[in-house]
Design a protein around this motif. Structure first.
Motif, PDB file in Angstrom:
ATOM      1  N   VAL A  82       0.838  -1.204   0.000  1.00 21.07           N
ATOM      2  CA  VAL A  82       0.000   0.000   0.000  1.00 21.07           C
ATOM      3  C   VAL A  82       0.869   1.248   0.000  1.00 21.07           C
ATOM      4  O   VAL A  82       0.605   2.213  -0.732  1.00 21.07           O
ATOM      5  N   ALA A  83       1.931   1.262   0.827  1.00 18.88           N
ATOM      6  CA  ALA A  83       2.829   2.413   0.867  1.00 18.88           C
ATOM      7  C   ALA A  83       3.492   2.636  -0.491  1.00 18.88           C
ATOM      8  O   ALA A  83       3.637   3.784  -0.940  1.00 18.88           O
ATOM      9  N   ALA A  84       3.874   1.558  -1.174  1.00 19.50           N
ATOM     10  CA  ALA A  84       4.497   1.693  -2.493  1.00 19.50           C
ATOM     11  C   ALA A  84       3.516   2.273  -3.499  1.00 19.50           C
ATOM     12  O   ALA A  84       3.884   3.123  -4.328  1.00 19.50           O
ATOM     13  N   ARG A  85       2.244   1.827  -3.459  1.00 22.54           N
ATOM     14  CA  ARG A  85       1.240   2.375  -4.377  1.00 22.54           C
ATOM     15  C   ARG A  85       0.987   3.857  -4.092  1.00 22.54           C
ATOM     16  O   ARG A  85       0.779   4.650  -5.019  1.00 22.54           O
ATOM     17  N   LEU A  86       1.013   4.246  -2.807  1.00 22.20           N
ATOM     18  CA  LEU A  86       0.846   5.656  -2.474  1.00 22.20           C
ATOM     19  C   LEU A  86       1.995   6.490  -3.027  1.00 22.20           C
ATOM     20  O   LEU A  86       1.779   7.585  -3.584  1.00 22.20           O
ATOM     21  N   LEU A  87       3.234   5.989  -2.902  1.00 18.76           N
ATOM     22  CA  LEU A  87       4.381   6.716  -3.451  1.00 18.76           C
ATOM     23  C   LEU A  87       4.239   6.907  -4.952  1.00 18.76           C
ATOM     24  O   LEU A  87       4.513   7.991  -5.488  1.00 18.76           O
ATOM     25  N   GLU A  88       3.798   5.856  -5.633  1.00 17.11           N
ATOM     26  CA  GLU A  88       3.637   5.938  -7.088  1.00 17.11           C
ATOM     27  C   GLU A  88       2.533   6.918  -7.457  1.00 17.11           C
ATOM     28  O   GLU A  88       2.674   7.723  -8.397  1.00 17.11           O
ATOM     29  N   ALA A  89       1.415   6.879  -6.727  1.00 19.24           N
ATOM     30  CA  ALA A  89       0.299   7.775  -7.039  1.00 19.24           C
ATOM     31  C   ALA A  89       0.669   9.235  -6.802  1.00 19.24           C
ATOM     32  O   ALA A  89       0.196  10.132  -7.514  1.00 19.24           O
ATOM     33  N   LEU A  90       1.503   9.480  -5.806  1.00 17.10           N
ATOM     34  CA  LEU A  90       1.868  10.859  -5.475  1.00 17.10           C
ATOM     35  C   LEU A  90       2.987  11.404  -6.357  1.00 17.10           C
ATOM     36  O   LEU A  90       3.364  12.573  -6.214  1.00 17.10           O
TER      37      LEU A  90
END
Length: 768
Positions: free
Chosen positions: A428-436
């Motif tokens: 989830v943290a990795a997906r947040l980094l990518e989305a941001l």
């Protein structure tokens, strides 16, 4: 009896015995054993030990120093009310079962009547948190609504029939009417105590008192109604309600004594309490409908029905308004995410939940990288566009049941529950980094920002919501130090090592700054000395107080170089004052020594070197040590302190009275100053215990020929009380807050250069 009850075991045994007696009486009643006379005797006899116990336990609360002064005052009134109950039950038993006399009103009736005003006063005196005028008005309206609903019911059931009952003298009629009026006062006071705003929960003792009053009022109304319609006999069903109410009084008094003086705050769902006014209104309309059911629809029935429907619609509209207000209060106006208030509430709720195997919960703290240059270069509108886009990106990643919130600025928090593995948290943290990382178009510009994320997976059932957020913050700064645009998990090792390294770099990079808090002569308000207090001018987090880093410094040993730096910087600054203001030669400088510094073998040499480098005279320096140093001083510690004394340096005991100081050591150690801890000074004006401690320290200092300095003086009342008991020197916000070096220097020049006798007492709050 009271001495025996003071012990926890005695009180617990008393509560248990009362519960057993209540259970026996209920079994006797429902079993129908022994006939009506025996049942009445058992019932009336059960009241007396219950009343003895709840009166004794209430007196214990009223006399206990563990309680706040306001709580003790309230429970004194409640104790008088309980004593009236005890006298009433004893009088009733003697009249009914020993003297076998009749008569109305009897002595017991007068005591029962006295219970209401004392209990009314005690409930209203119970302490609550400070409320604004608007909240007080809302509280009054809600309480009056409940009272009005109760009045309608009592008028219909009792007051109306009493006023029209035949065969009663005027005194009997007035006395009989006074009983339900007293019950109405109790309902009003109970609703006021339950509906108080600005308190996160209704305390358990108040809830128990409210339950006891509800049972008592119900039983009183039933008793009066039965009396009006045929006559009451002892041992009937209202006695079950009275006895249950008595048992709740026992438990309430016991719980109040056991309740901490400053309980840990927690949020509770108070919806059930807030519906009290609505429930009272609905009950009144139902009673009105029942009473008017025989009236014709035209015109009275229709008008009554329309009024009831209209009131219900207004209530429904208000409930929607309250919900809207709640959403506005917990929503960030810019991004539409949850705000800091709602995030804190959810964190506390999360912290109270049990940890379940295979169900991982995580808290993520997100900070946008390079956000400040966007604001500085393109303006706040561009910054707002970035924050809105970041919020949309987070919504696209998290699930419907998760919570995303903005804590302020460019800092966000995400709460995720129910993940199957720790790796899922990282995903989830990795997906947040990518989305941001996505570009944001603002006018003709394309803005690029990234984010750093600190992640803590909840595995400690005792960690509070605030602790989880602090741990996530630690992991966030580790991610930033590691290069930004990444996430890091929290761990104990990461916390200690990373923050220790950061603190040591702060000392090396001159990120620390010394503030100075003046100590004044209480009688005239003139500055007599200053205490050096360290602050950390953190490059990212701003100016930090010592509470943010001193504990870590003590734990890791970084406090030794930090303390050396503070002493050197403070002496250098004070030397500048002496040069710039000739009258400042007599000004004293106080600097704190940590226990680890005192334990250093080269302490005396370090102090001598700093004094030689800076030129500060040793006879103007005071070094403050903690109580832990004087508790068990070893010979080497004593020799170091004596060596400092021989240099001309004075030694002070800081925060005296908070630990377990061995007074005998004060005579052995070269200590000349005692500093009264601020926790005692804070309550000196209205807390007898705090005042007694302060007076004891002042008397002790006189006996040992020491000087006393009072810390934390914040009001004129505290200053006056200290002067009255003989304390001569004080420091605190009433005189001055800790001042940065430039302001401290200006103050010293102003007071000493011209020989001014400028007094600082009563300085406006904005200037302190």
């Amino acid at each position: 009896m009271l001495t025996w009850i003071r012990t926890g075991r005695g009180a617990a045994a008393s509560v248990l015995a009362c519960g057993v007696m209540l259970a026996v009486q209920q079994a006797w009643f429902f079993g129908g054993w022994g006939g009506p006379e025996v049942s009445t005797l058992v019932t009336d006899a059960t009241y007396i030990p219950l009343a003895v116990v709840f009166t004794t336990l209430a007196a214990r609360v009223a006399l206990s120093k563990r309680q706040e002064p306001r709580t003790r005052r309230a429970w004194r009134a409640i104790t008088f009310a309980f004593a009236c109950q005890l006298a009433a039950h004893c009088s009733w038993f003697v009249q009914q079962h020993i003297l076998h006399t009749t008569g109305y009103p009897a002595a017991a009736d007068y005591f029962f009547l006295l219970f209401s005003p004392f209990m009314f006063a005690g409930l209203l005196m119970l302490p609550g948190q400070h409320r604004r005028r608007r909240d007080r008005q809302k509280l009054a309206l809600d309480s009056l609504i409940v009272g009005a609903g109760g009045f309608i019911a009592i008028w219909y059931l009792l007051l109306g029939p009493i006023l029209n009952a035949p065969g009663m003298t005027r005194w009997e009629r007035m006395f009989t009417a006074a009983l339900p009026i007293g019950d109405l006062l109790l309902v009003l006071a109970m609703s006021t105590a339950m509906l108080r705003r600005h308190q996160p929960e209704v305390p358990a003792p108040v809830r128990l008192l409210a339950g006891a009053i509800a049972l008592t009022v119900t039983a009183d109304v039933s008793y009066s109604w039965i009396q009006l319609h045929g006559g009451f006999t002892g041992g009937s069903w209202p006695d079950l309600l009275w006895l249950a109410g008595c048992f709740l009084l026992v438990v309430a008094a016991d719980q109040q004594y056991r309740r901490p003086r400053h309980p840990a705050p927690r949020r509770a769902d108070r919806t059930a309490v807030f519906i009290l006014p609505y429930a009272a209104s609905i009950a009144a309309y139902l009673l009105l409908a029942e009473q008017s059911s025989h009236l014709p629809l035209d015109p009275y029935g229709g008008m009554i029905l329309g009024s009831a429907v209209l009131t219900l619609l207004v209530m429904a509209r208000q409930m929607h308004a309250l919900r809207d207000n709640r959403e506005m209060a917990v929503t960030d106006g810019l991004t539409g995410l949850a705000n800091r208030t709602l995030v804190a509430e959810r964190l506390e709720q999360l912290a109270r939940q049990p940890i379940r195997p295979g169900r991982h919960t995580a808290v993520m703290l997100i900070d946008l990288d390079r956000f400040k240059p966007v604001n500085d270069t393109f303006g706040h509108d561009a910054g707002d566009a970035v924050l809105i886009a970041a919020a949309d990106a987070m919504r696209g990643v998290i699930r419907g049941g998760d919570l995303a919130g903005r804590l302020g600025g460019d800092e966000f928090a995400i709460l995720i529950q129910g993940l199957s593995t720790r790796d899922a948290v990282g995903a989830v943290a990795a997906r947040l980094l990518e989305a941001l990382r996505m570009p944001i178009v603002f006018g003709e510009h394309v803005l690029m920002v990234e984010a750093s994320i600190g992640v803590v997976v909840r595995d400690d059932p005792d960690a509070s919501g605030e602790t989880l957020l602090q741990q996530a913050d630690t992991a966030l700064y580790a991610a930033k130090r590691a290069g930004r645009a990444r996430f890091e998990y929290y761990s104990d090792v990461l916390d200690t090592k990373a923050r220790e390294a950061e603190l040591r770099r702060a000392v090396a990079n001159d990120e620390l700054v010394v503030y100075f808090q003046p100590a004044v002569e209480l009688a005239v308000g003139e500055v007599r000395g200053v205490e050096a207090l360290v602050r950390w001018n953190h490059p990212d987090r701003g100016l930090l107080g010592p509470g943010e880093f001193i504990d870590l410094a003590e734990e890791t040993g970084a406090v030794v170089p930090l303390g050396t730096w503070v002493l050197r910087a403070a002496c250098r600054e004070a030397c500048g004052w002496r040069t710039g203001a000739s009258g400042a030669d007599g000004l004293r400088l106080s600097v704190n020594l940590s226990p680890k510094q005192v334990a250093q073998a080269d302490l005396v040499q370090t102090v001598e070197t700093i004094l030689a480098e800076t030129g500060f005279p040793p006879d103007r320096l005071t070094l403050e040590i903690t109580e832990s140093v004087i508790l068990q001083p070893d010979p080497l510690t004593i020799s170091r302190l004596e060596a400092l004394r021989d240099l001309g340096i004075e030694l002070a005991v800081d925060d005296f009275g908070t630990g377990y100081s061995a007074l005998s050591y004060l005579r052995r150690l070269p200590v000349t100053i005692l500093k009264i801890d601020r926790s005692f000074v804070t309550g000196i004006a209205d807390d007898d215990e705090a005042r007694s401690v302060c007076e004891a320290v002042v008397h002790l200092s006189r006996a040992f020929k020491m000087t006393v300095v009072a810390e934390g003086v914040e009001t004129v009342e505290q200053a006056a009380a200290l002067i009255e008991m003989g304390c001569t020197v004080g420091q605190g916000f009433y005189f001055y807050r800790p001042l940065p070096p430039s302001e401290a220097a200006a103050l010293i020049r102003h007071q000493f250069s011209v020989g001014s006798t400028h007094a600082v007492r009563g300085q406006p709050a904005g200037d302190r």
